[in-house]
Scaffold this active site. Structure first.
Site, PDB file in Angstrom:
ATOM      1  N   ARG A 101      -6.908   1.922  -2.301  1.00 15.44           N
ATOM      2  CA  ARG A 101      -7.087   0.902  -3.327  1.00 15.44           C
ATOM      3  C   ARG A 101      -5.756   0.558  -3.984  1.00 15.44           C
ATOM      4  NH1 ARG A 101      -5.863  -0.310  -8.486  1.00 15.44           N
ATOM      5  NH2 ARG A 101      -6.251   1.869  -9.054  1.00 15.44           N
ATOM      6  N   ASP A 102      -5.191   1.476  -4.736  1.00 13.54           N
ATOM      7  CA  ASP A 102      -3.981   1.196  -5.492  1.00 13.54           C
ATOM      8  C   ASP A 102      -2.785   0.979  -4.577  1.00 13.54           C
ATOM      9  OD1 ASP A 102      -2.443   0.764  -7.705  1.00 13.54           O
ATOM     10  OD2 ASP A 102      -2.256   2.859  -8.274  1.00 13.54           O
TER      11      ASP A 102
ATOM     12  N   CYS B 172       3.269  -2.026  -9.172  1.00 13.24           N
ATOM     13  CA  CYS B 172       2.681  -2.810 -10.255  1.00 13.24           C
ATOM     14  C   CYS B 172       3.290  -4.212 -10.215  1.00 13.24           C
ATOM     15  CB  CYS B 172       2.933  -2.165 -11.617  1.00 13.24           C
ATOM     16  SG  CYS B 172       2.336  -3.158 -13.012  1.00 13.24           S
TER      17      CYS B 172
ATOM     18  N   ASN C 190       2.555   5.038  -6.182  1.00 15.42           N
ATOM     19  CA  ASN C 190       2.026   6.262  -6.750  1.00 15.42           C
ATOM     20  C   ASN C 190       2.839   7.463  -6.281  1.00 15.42           C
ATOM     21  OD1 ASN C 190      -0.865   5.395  -7.857  1.00 15.42           O
ATOM     22  ND2 ASN C 190      -0.551   4.367  -5.899  1.00 15.42           N
TER      23      ASN C 190
END
Length: 318
Positions: free
Chosen positions: A18-19, A245, A254
């Site tokens: 996801r991220d 981001c 991450n």
């Protein structure tokens, strides 16, 4: 004795599908996403965030959210989670309750970032989360509240602890007893992580907190240790260091899950995860991600592979 000496096991959730994928400009094929998630499911990871039910116009990468969830293997003992940014997203995930057991709600802790991320004020978002919480619980989902940019905002800088207290308190009032503390743009340092985490853990002992760290400035491993010292033993990680981001220029992904596990295992802290299998999944990403990956283990290996003695190296060097 350090507090970490008393920690025996850490819970890690993988957020790469996801991220990690959401920051990729090039669409990751649905079949590739499913292949990655299926491989992750067999590494011993207890929890995987598999996709986001955000509107496809906002993040085209997740236009296939339903297809991904329907296509993955549901492995016993693994919890599968999805991000749901609003009521419409929650309605989409409702028919998949037999495959998704947990939904994460999205909230940035500063007005500027929350409006940039979701086009609402914090109070408006909390009002919608209250409705989502009622619906999610009635459908049998576990719920998690996020605190995005909790350790620093690209628009407003450091976030007052009173702001975090207010949002955590509101989550608790809504019956949300699992909260994610996110260093979304990777600006935190160990002192800040320790101060924020110890304050929240102390004020809300009934809440299960987890730490979501980014490695933009190579602080993520040190920040992991600070969070452990503060009493947090649940962490997110992105295999191969995937992520970023969109509102933080230069932000990397991450904390690489494999780097975090390598450190924890070296300290005698268990995770239940097979590091070699996880590294195989990280290597898979090199086949379809068209840029460098932020993973120390992918670059340098595990560090426990012994080399031949010097006299046997002479022929190799010559």
């Amino acid at each position: 004795m350090l507090a970490t000496d008393k920690v025996k096991k850490v819970h890690i959730m993988e957020v790469g599908p996801r991220d990690g994928f959401q920051s990729e400009k090039q669409f990751v094929p649905t079949g590739t996403k499913i292949k990655v998630i299926n491989a992750l499911s067999r590494t011993g990871l207890p929890e995987i965030q598999v996709t986001s039910f955000v509107h496809p116009k906002a993040i085209p990468q997740f236009v296939d959210a339903e297809d991904v969830v329907a296509g993955i293997d549901i492995v016993p003992g693994v919890s599968y989670r999805a991000l749901v940014p609003n009521l419409r997203g929650l309605e989409r995930v409702r028919p998949l309750r037999d495959r998704i057991d947990t939904v994460s709600f999205m909230l940035s802790v500063t007005e500027s970032h929350n409006r940039a991320n979701g086009n609402h004020s914090i109070d408006e978002t909390l009002e919608e989360i209250a409705a989502m919480q009622r619906l999610a619980r009635s459908e049998g989902f576990r719920t998690v509240g996020s605190m995005i940019c909790a350790l620093g905002c690209p628009f407003e800088g450091q976030v007052p602890i009173q702001t975090l207290d207010r949002i955590a308190g509101r989550y608790v009032e809504l019956g949300i007893d699992a909260i994610s503390i996110a260093d979304t743009i990777g600006v935190a340092n160990p002192r800040l992580v320790y101060d924020v985490a110890s304050n929240l853990v102390g004020r809300y002992p009934e809440v299960t907190f987890n730490m979501h760290l980014h490695n933009t400035r190579d602080m993520a491993l040190a920040n992991t240790l600070a969070a452990l010292e503060a009493g947090i033993s649940r962490f997110d990680g992105g295999v191969a260091g995937m992520g970023g981001c969109p509102y933080a220029p230069g932000a990397t992904g991450n904390i690489a899950t494999e780097d975090m596990i390598n450190m924890l295992h070296g300290m005698g802290i268990e995770t239940g995860i097979d590091l070699e299998r996880l590294l195989d999944v990280a290597r898979m990403h090199q086949e379809f991600i068209p840029h460098a990956l932020d993973s120390a283990l992918l670059r340098a290996g595990r560090g426990n592979i012994l080399l031949p003695p010097p006299e046997r190296q002479q022929k190799i060097a010559s």
